[in-house]
Design a protein around this motif. Structure first.
Motif, mmCIF file in Angstrom:
data_model
loop_
_atom_site.group_PDB
_atom_site.id
_atom_site.type_symbol
_atom_site.label_atom_id
_atom_site.label_comp_id
_atom_site.label_asym_id
_atom_site.label_seq_id
_atom_site.Cartn_x
_atom_site.Cartn_y
_atom_site.Cartn_z
ATOM 1 N N ASP A 94 0.147 13.455 -6.157
ATOM 2 C CA ASP A 94 0.221 14.130 -4.866
ATOM 3 C C ASP A 94 0.952 13.210 -3.898
ATOM 4 O O ASP A 94 1.533 12.192 -4.313
ATOM 5 N N SER A 95 0.938 13.547 -2.631
ATOM 6 C CA SER A 95 1.709 12.780 -1.653
ATOM 7 C C SER A 95 1.189 11.352 -1.481
ATOM 8 O O SER A 95 1.897 10.490 -0.961
ATOM 9 N N ASP A 96 -0.038 11.093 -1.920
ATOM 10 C CA ASP A 96 -0.599 9.743 -1.796
ATOM 11 C C ASP A 96 -0.182 8.830 -2.937
ATOM 12 O O ASP A 96 -0.174 7.607 -2.788
ATOM 13 N N GLY A 97 0.123 9.418 -4.088
ATOM 14 C CA GLY A 97 0.481 8.605 -5.237
ATOM 15 C C GLY A 97 -0.029 9.208 -6.528
ATOM 16 O O GLY A 97 -0.193 10.427 -6.646
ATOM 17 N N LEU A 98 -0.303 8.348 -7.491
ATOM 18 C CA LEU A 98 -0.818 8.764 -8.790
ATOM 19 C C LEU A 98 -2.315 8.479 -8.855
ATOM 20 O O LEU A 98 -2.748 7.343 -8.648
ATOM 21 N N SER A 99 -3.096 9.516 -9.142
ATOM 22 C CA SER A 99 -4.525 9.338 -9.393
ATOM 23 C C SER A 99 -4.744 9.386 -10.897
ATOM 24 O O SER A 99 -4.334 10.346 -11.560
ATOM 25 N N VAL A 100 -5.358 8.351 -11.421
ATOM 26 C CA VAL A 100 -5.704 8.301 -12.835
ATOM 27 C C VAL A 100 -7.197 8.591 -12.939
ATOM 28 O O VAL A 100 -8.016 7.850 -12.387
ATOM 29 N N ALA A 101 -7.536 9.681 -13.610
ATOM 30 C CA ALA A 101 -8.932 10.117 -13.701
ATOM 31 C C ALA A 101 -9.453 9.915 -15.118
ATOM 32 O O ALA A 101 -8.715 10.071 -16.096
ATOM 33 N N PHE A 102 -10.723 9.600 -15.214
ATOM 34 C CA PHE A 102 -11.366 9.365 -16.504
ATOM 35 C C PHE A 102 -12.457 10.405 -16.722
ATOM 36 O O PHE A 102 -13.189 10.768 -15.799
ATOM 37 N N ALA A 103 -12.572 10.875 -17.947
ATOM 38 C CA ALA A 103 -13.550 11.904 -18.275
ATOM 39 C C ALA A 103 -14.962 11.329 -18.271
ATOM 40 O O ALA A 103 -15.167 10.109 -18.335
ATOM 41 N N ILE B 283 -3.142 5.114 -7.108
ATOM 42 C CA ILE B 283 -2.141 4.057 -6.944
ATOM 43 C C ILE B 283 -1.038 4.593 -6.038
ATOM 44 O O ILE B 283 -0.405 5.604 -6.358
ATOM 45 N N PRO B 284 -0.787 3.977 -4.884
ATOM 46 C CA PRO B 284 0.198 4.497 -3.918
ATOM 47 C C PRO B 284 1.621 4.495 -4.478
ATOM 48 O O PRO B 284 1.968 3.692 -5.356
ATOM 49 N N TRP B 285 2.450 5.383 -3.924
ATOM 50 C CA TRP B 285 3.831 5.506 -4.372
ATOM 51 C C TRP B 285 4.612 4.204 -4.217
ATOM 52 O O TRP B 285 5.426 3.853 -5.084
ATOM 53 N N ASN B 286 4.396 3.494 -3.130
ATOM 54 C CA ASN B 286 5.142 2.250 -2.919
ATOM 55 C C ASN B 286 4.897 1.243 -4.038
ATOM 56 O O ASN B 286 5.780 0.456 -4.383
ATOM 57 N N ASP B 287 3.703 1.275 -4.615
ATOM 58 C CA ASP B 287 3.401 0.368 -5.724
ATOM 59 C C ASP B 287 3.929 0.900 -7.050
ATOM 60 O O ASP B 287 4.206 0.127 -7.976
ATOM 61 N N LEU B 288 4.085 2.215 -7.143
ATOM 62 C CA LEU B 288 4.555 2.828 -8.385
ATOM 63 C C LEU B 288 6.067 2.765 -8.546
ATOM 64 O O LEU B 288 6.582 2.685 -9.669
ATOM 65 N N ARG B 289 6.788 2.808 -7.440
ATOM 66 C CA ARG B 289 8.243 2.989 -7.497
ATOM 67 C C ARG B 289 8.983 1.994 -8.385
ATOM 68 O O ARG B 289 9.940 2.377 -9.068
ATOM 69 N N PRO B 290 8.603 0.730 -8.433
ATOM 70 C CA PRO B 290 9.341 -0.194 -9.308
ATOM 71 C C PRO B 290 9.289 0.188 -10.785
ATOM 72 O O PRO B 290 10.119 -0.294 -11.575
ATOM 73 N N TYR B 291 8.360 1.046 -11.161
ATOM 74 C CA TYR B 291 8.181 1.387 -12.572
ATOM 75 C C TYR B 291 8.717 2.781 -12.921
ATOM 76 O O TYR B 291 8.728 3.163 -14.096
ATOM 77 N N LEU B 292 9.158 3.540 -11.926
ATOM 78 C CA LEU B 292 9.594 4.912 -12.152
ATOM 79 C C LEU B 292 11.057 4.981 -12.562
ATOM 80 O O LEU B 292 11.870 4.148 -12.158
ATOM 81 N N ILE B 293 11.390 6.020 -13.340
ATOM 82 C CA ILE B 293 12.798 6.284 -13.599
ATOM 83 C C ILE B 293 13.391 6.979 -12.373
ATOM 84 O O ILE B 293 12.667 7.582 -11.573
#
Length: 349
Positions: free
Chosen positions: A297-306, A322-332
């Motif tokens: 979503d607009s906040d970033g990636l949420s990783v959920a566990f069952a 995990i916010p988008w600013n922290d994710l961007r270095p790893y995205l294509i």
């Protein structure tokens, strides 16, 4: 009080004993326990009339080509409630009225969701219900239920048809439809099952479908839920895989695992009292690398566990964002996920 002329007429369902009175139920002629309960309880009568109004509004707002499906949904629900709330052996006094009250409350909450907008698309629900009853060992009847809901896109574009076909395959709808045609085959007497396939985000290129399942076996301490997200590349006709999000040359798995591990520790999920997960961040990598654990979503990636995946039942389904600013270095660069989450595209550093 009349038994919701709009519901009975529009759904085309003859729930009442006398077909001649089906369109205009006269409480003076009520005979079944369900009919009598509705007639005798002002709150049930009010709920019935309110549900009729919501149903009329929903049907009026629907495109003409999907109205038959919404009518079928309501017909299915009415049959389901009539079968489920009828008196059974071993039920406490007032059980019919209590059952009807619960089911009407549920339906009033869910019916407005049967037609809604996701992105720029009109989305409608396909619903099937079933009840199965057998004599229990204690002399009381054991009744189980199955509630199935699946979203479909009301559109004629090729990508709309692709998404609809994918959801039907994901939900095993052909099997569901075959079983639902014969009452008592879709449900199990000793279980209560709710399966939902919900379209939660949709663009021209990618769809996000949330799969929620809940299963309660009678006699168990609690029900079990399982939630997973699926991402479908609508124009390509295939599921989204991790290589369409993260750069293969970057250590994104280790990054996600470390951030999730630290987040779970901070939440108190992972710690000395947790006997379910006693591993390290590296042990989380196989879980966090699966797109079924992701929600964007607009906040970033949420990783959920069952439930029970990394914590006891009391912890529910923990998640780490995990916010988008922290994710961007790893995205294509051209990942369609940014479009889905409505995040401005940028060239990752």
């Amino acid at each position: 009080m009349r038994f919701s002329r709009a519901l009975v007429c529009a759904a085309g369902l003859l729930l009442l004993r006398d077909q001649a009175n089906a369109a205009s139920f006269d409480c003076a002629k009520a005979e079944t326990a369900v009919e009598k309960a509705i007639c005798a309880d002002p709150s049930l009568s009010a709920a019935d009339e309110k549900l009729a109004a919501v149903y009329r509004q929903t049907l009026a707002a629907a495109p003409a080509d999907i109205r038959p499906e919404l009518v079928q949904n309501q017909r299915n629900w009415l049959v389901y409630v009539h079968r489920y709330c009828k008196p059974v052996k071993g039920a406490p006094p007032g059980g019919v009225s209590s059952c009807l009250g619960d089911k009407y409350k549920e339906r009033l909450g869910s019916l407005p969701q049967s037609l809604r907008t996701v992105g720029t698309a009109t989305v409608y629900q396909v619903q099937r219900f079933d009840v199965a009853t057998e004599a229990g060992t204690d002399g009381a009847d054991d009744t189980g239920t199955m509630e199935f809901t699946m979203d479909q896109v009301a559109g004629t574009r090729p990508q709309d048809k692709q998404v609809n076909a994918y959801i039907r395959i994901l939900a095993k709808f052909p099997t569901i439809e075959t079983q639902a045609a014969k009452p008592g085959r879709l449900a199990e007497p000793s279980e209560e099952i709710v399966n939902t396939y919900r379209l939660i985000a949709y663009t021209d290129h990618v769809a996000e479908i949330q799969v929620d399942t809940w299963d309660y076996g009678h006699g168990a301490a609690h029900g079990m839920s399982d939630n997973a997200n699926r991402f479908f590349l609508a124009q390509e006709g295939k599921e989204l895989t991790a290589d369409r999000v993260f750069a293969a040359a970057k250590p994104w798995r280790a990054f996600l695992a470390k951030r999730c591990y630290d987040g779970l520790v901070e939440q108190g999920i992972i710690g000395p009292d947790n006997k379910v997960f006693t591993g390290t961040a590296a042990d989380l990598e196989p879980m966090v690398a699966q797109p079924t654990h992701w929600e964007f979503d607009s906040d970033g990636l949420s990783v959920a566990f069952a439930t029970y995946e990394v914590a006891p039942y009391s912890a529910g389904e923990p998640a780490v964002t995990i916010p988008w600013n922290d994710l961007r270095p790893y995205l294509i660069k051209d990942t369609p996920i940014l479009e889905l989450a409505r995040v401005p595209p940028q060239t990752p550093p």
